[in-house]
Design a protein around this motif. Structure first.
Motif, PDB file in Angstrom:
ATOM      1  N   ARG A 184       0.815  -1.072  -0.074  1.00  0.00           N
ATOM      2  CA  ARG A 184      -0.047  -0.099  -0.084  1.00  0.00           C
ATOM      3  C   ARG A 184       0.827   1.291  -0.168  1.00  0.00           C
ATOM      4  NH1 ARG A 184      -3.298  -3.234   3.616  1.00  0.00           N
ATOM      5  NH2 ARG A 184      -2.135  -2.102   5.390  1.00  0.00           N
ATOM      6  N   GLN A 185       2.056   1.355   0.736  1.00  0.00           N
ATOM      7  CA  GLN A 185       2.781   2.320   0.896  1.00  0.00           C
ATOM      8  C   GLN A 185       3.367   2.658  -0.520  1.00  0.00           C
ATOM      9  OE1 GLN A 185       5.630   1.353   3.982  1.00  0.00           O
ATOM     10  NE2 GLN A 185       4.177   2.284   5.382  1.00  0.00           N
ATOM     11  N   LEU A 186       3.806   1.576  -1.235  1.00  0.00           N
ATOM     12  CA  LEU A 186       4.613   1.856  -2.586  1.00  0.00           C
ATOM     13  C   LEU A 186       3.562   2.229  -3.492  1.00  0.00           C
ATOM     14  CD1 LEU A 186       6.863  -1.517  -2.850  1.00  0.00           C
ATOM     15  CD2 LEU A 186       7.263   0.905  -2.594  1.00  0.00           C
ATOM     16  N   ALA A 187       2.262   1.683  -3.427  1.00  0.00           N
ATOM     17  CA  ALA A 187       1.126   2.442  -4.387  1.00  0.00           C
ATOM     18  C   ALA A 187       0.951   3.782  -4.190  1.00  0.00           C
ATOM     19  CB  ALA A 187      -0.109   1.546  -4.218  1.00  0.00           C
ATOM     20  N   ALA A 188       1.098   4.259  -2.709  1.00  0.00           N
ATOM     21  CA  ALA A 188       0.786   5.699  -2.618  1.00  0.00           C
ATOM     22  C   ALA A 188       2.099   6.426  -3.013  1.00  0.00           C
ATOM     23  CB  ALA A 188       0.232   5.718  -1.160  1.00  0.00           C
TER      24      ALA A 188
END
Length: 274
Positions: free
Chosen positions: A14-18
């Motif tokens: 999720r962090q990489l996507a954001a």
């Protein structure tokens, strides 16, 4: 432990996507603080956000992203400092083979030109300086991207191994339960066969004695005594059958050792009239 690692991996995804949107927002805020042509910059930033959200990942996505990074860098060096990092990541993730290096090199060239204020001077020193910094950025990006790829591969391999271990444990649990059922069924079958054999031997022995006494009663004048013995044998056989049904050992063995029980049986049968 496995569940905690899975939670961390989902959080990391999720962090990489954001991350691209966060870096784009940081670049926009810093450019607004310096007051550099806000309206055209905001329009390009919105286009970049829409491109990241809507365009499927692949060569077209990376090409358009690098072009948007180049346009945004004309509005401020903050886009080269922050949002340009997305160009490196997406070039390495979504391109294959030598095209990875093409995407990373294009993004690095845009960043170097942004920091130097435009195209390099048409002199040997200017061109060499431009190529040196571009190559240094490409080398650093490739090195860290390779290390990250190795880490991700190890994580994926660990996930596969954990999944295989869980599948094996579930299979072993099923086999263990099946073996327990088979062992229980085999034990019940053996017990039934033992009890059937014991009842058969007990009843067979008693019926043989009863038939012998009844045959003797037909030939003897003292028939009443033979009938009484036959009745007693029938009662003893019935008692032994009930005892066997309740999984109790033979009555003689319950009251005496094996040798004494055998002697009592032999004596009892020997004293019975023929």
């Amino acid at each position: 432990m496995t569940e905690r690692l899975e939670r961390w991996e989902r959080l990391q995804e999720r962090q990489l996507a954001a991350t691209p949107y966060v870096l784009l927002a940081v670049s926009v805020v810093l450019c607004l603080m310096t007051g550099e042509r806000p309206w055209s910059m905001l329009a390009l930033a919105a286009a970049a956000a829409g491109w990241l959200w809507l365009v499927p990942r692949g060569p077209v996505h990376v090409a358009g992203l690098v072009a948007l990074i180049g346009l945004l860098c004309t509005h401020g060096m903050w886009f080269a400092s922050f949002f340009g990092f997305v160009g490196y990541l997406h070039s390495w993730w979504y391109l294959r083979g030598r095209w990875r290096f093409v995407g990373v090199s294009a993004t690095a060239a845009i960043s170097v030109m942004t920091y130097s204020g435009g195209l390099p001077e048409p002199t040997p020193s200017g061109i060499l300086t431009f190529l040196f910094f571009t190559a240094a950025i490409v080398g650093g990006v490739v090195m860290f991207s390779f290390f990250g790829e190795v880490t991700m591969e190890r994580s994926a391999e660990r996930t596969r191994m954990v999944q295989q271990l869980q599948d094996t444990m579930r299979e072993n649990a099923g086999l263990h339960a099946q073996l327990l059922v088979q062992a229980r069924e085999a034990g019940v079958l053996d017990e039934r066969q033992r009890m059937a054999a014991e009842i058969h031997d007990t009843l067979g022995q008693g019926l043989t004695g009863i038939i012998t006494q009844l045959q003797a009663a037909r030939r003897s004048e003292d028939w009443q005594r033979h009938v009484d013995i036959a009745v007693r044998l029938a009662r003893d056989s019935l008692a032994e059958a009930r005892r066997s049904v309740h999984a109790v050992g033979p009555g003689h063995l319950a009251a005496a050792p094996l040798d004494e029980a055998l002697r009592a049986v032999v004596t009892e049968w020997g004293s019975a009239p023929r």
